[in-house]
Design a protein around this motif. Sequence first.
Motif, PDB file in Angstrom:
ATOM      1  N   ALA A  18      24.644  19.495  -7.746  1.00  0.00           N
ATOM      2  CA  ALA A  18      25.939  19.485  -6.707  1.00  0.00           C
ATOM      3  C   ALA A  18      25.658  20.092  -5.467  1.00  0.00           C
ATOM      4  N   ALA A  83      39.554  18.744  -3.570  1.00  0.00           N
ATOM      5  CA  ALA A  83      38.668  18.118  -4.296  1.00  0.00           C
ATOM      6  C   ALA A  83      37.825  17.378  -3.679  1.00  0.00           C
ATOM      7  N   LEU A  86      34.174  17.104  -4.349  1.00  0.00           N
ATOM      8  CA  LEU A  86      33.836  16.851  -5.810  1.00  0.00           C
ATOM      9  C   LEU A  86      33.641  15.456  -5.847  1.00  0.00           C
ATOM     10  N   GLU A  89      30.409  14.441  -4.612  1.00  0.00           N
ATOM     11  CA  GLU A  89      29.330  14.644  -5.424  1.00  0.00           C
ATOM     12  C   GLU A  89      29.074  13.680  -6.544  1.00  0.00           C
ATOM     13  N   ARG A 251      37.429  19.781 -11.281  1.00  0.00           N
ATOM     14  CA  ARG A 251      36.084  19.215 -11.486  1.00  0.00           C
ATOM     15  C   ARG A 251      36.335  18.056 -12.609  1.00  0.00           C
ATOM     16  N   GLN A 255      35.694  14.168 -12.111  1.00  0.00           N
ATOM     17  CA  GLN A 255      34.691  13.222 -12.668  1.00  0.00           C
ATOM     18  C   GLN A 255      35.278  12.125 -13.579  1.00  0.00           C
TER      19      GLN A 255
END
Length: 264
Positions: A18, A83, A86, A89, A251, A255
């Motif tokens: 990350a 976020a 995130l 990523e 997270r 995801q």
Amino acid sequence: MRNSIQAWLTGLLIALAASQVQAQTTQQVVDIPTRPGVTQRMLVLTPPTTKAAVILFAGGHGGLQIYPNGSFNWGAGNFLVRARQLFAEQGLMVAVIDAPSDRQRPPFLAGFRQKPEHEADVRAAIAWMREQSKAPVWLVGTSRGTQSVAFVATGLSGLEGPDGIVLTSTVLKDDNGRPVPAMPLEKIRVPVLVVHHEQDGCASCPFAEVPALMAKLANSPRKELLSFNGGENKGDPCEAMAYHGFNGLEREVVQRISAWILGK
């Protein structure tokens, strides 16, 4: 003991990966023309490899007032705003959308999220992201941002519209306007992911009303509800640090959203 070491090593590898993606992600503030004399500002994050693109819509009044250096005058703690890295990523090109140039003072997007002018601004943002990313473009909204996303998805289709939408902490009741379930959701013919915290304490977002929302997405070719529990619950139940903003679950939530967008 061995399992603990393996878990620690796995966590370390994920963190290092990350960190590498974050280092390689570029950030820029862009102003694109929309309506005559009006521009739309966005903070754009581009990862080293782009698999899809997302435009993030904050809740509340939506007036982030993004500075040229990429910082925010308001809304930095909003779930989607905080976020944003995130998502990058996960290989998603990210645009955090502000209020347009003619709505940079109160009430910002309040009373504007379901107007033709807002749709025109978002149409231009979708076109720009599609050209830059060369990838599918999704709209992701949280709280009052879901009213923007759902409204646009009922009005725009094909290349003008999104390839799919994500509704997080959806506004299901609204004494001062039209909540998402009251919109003509049967017009939405793209995939729809609904993400909601089962313990959301905001009066406008009761989890008990989510099944009715799902039932109204009759013409979506792919739809699913992702529900969450736990995390941290602090302050106003309708604000970003409560269950409403997936505090402590960022997270995991990102995801799972990203995996759904990418069809994993």
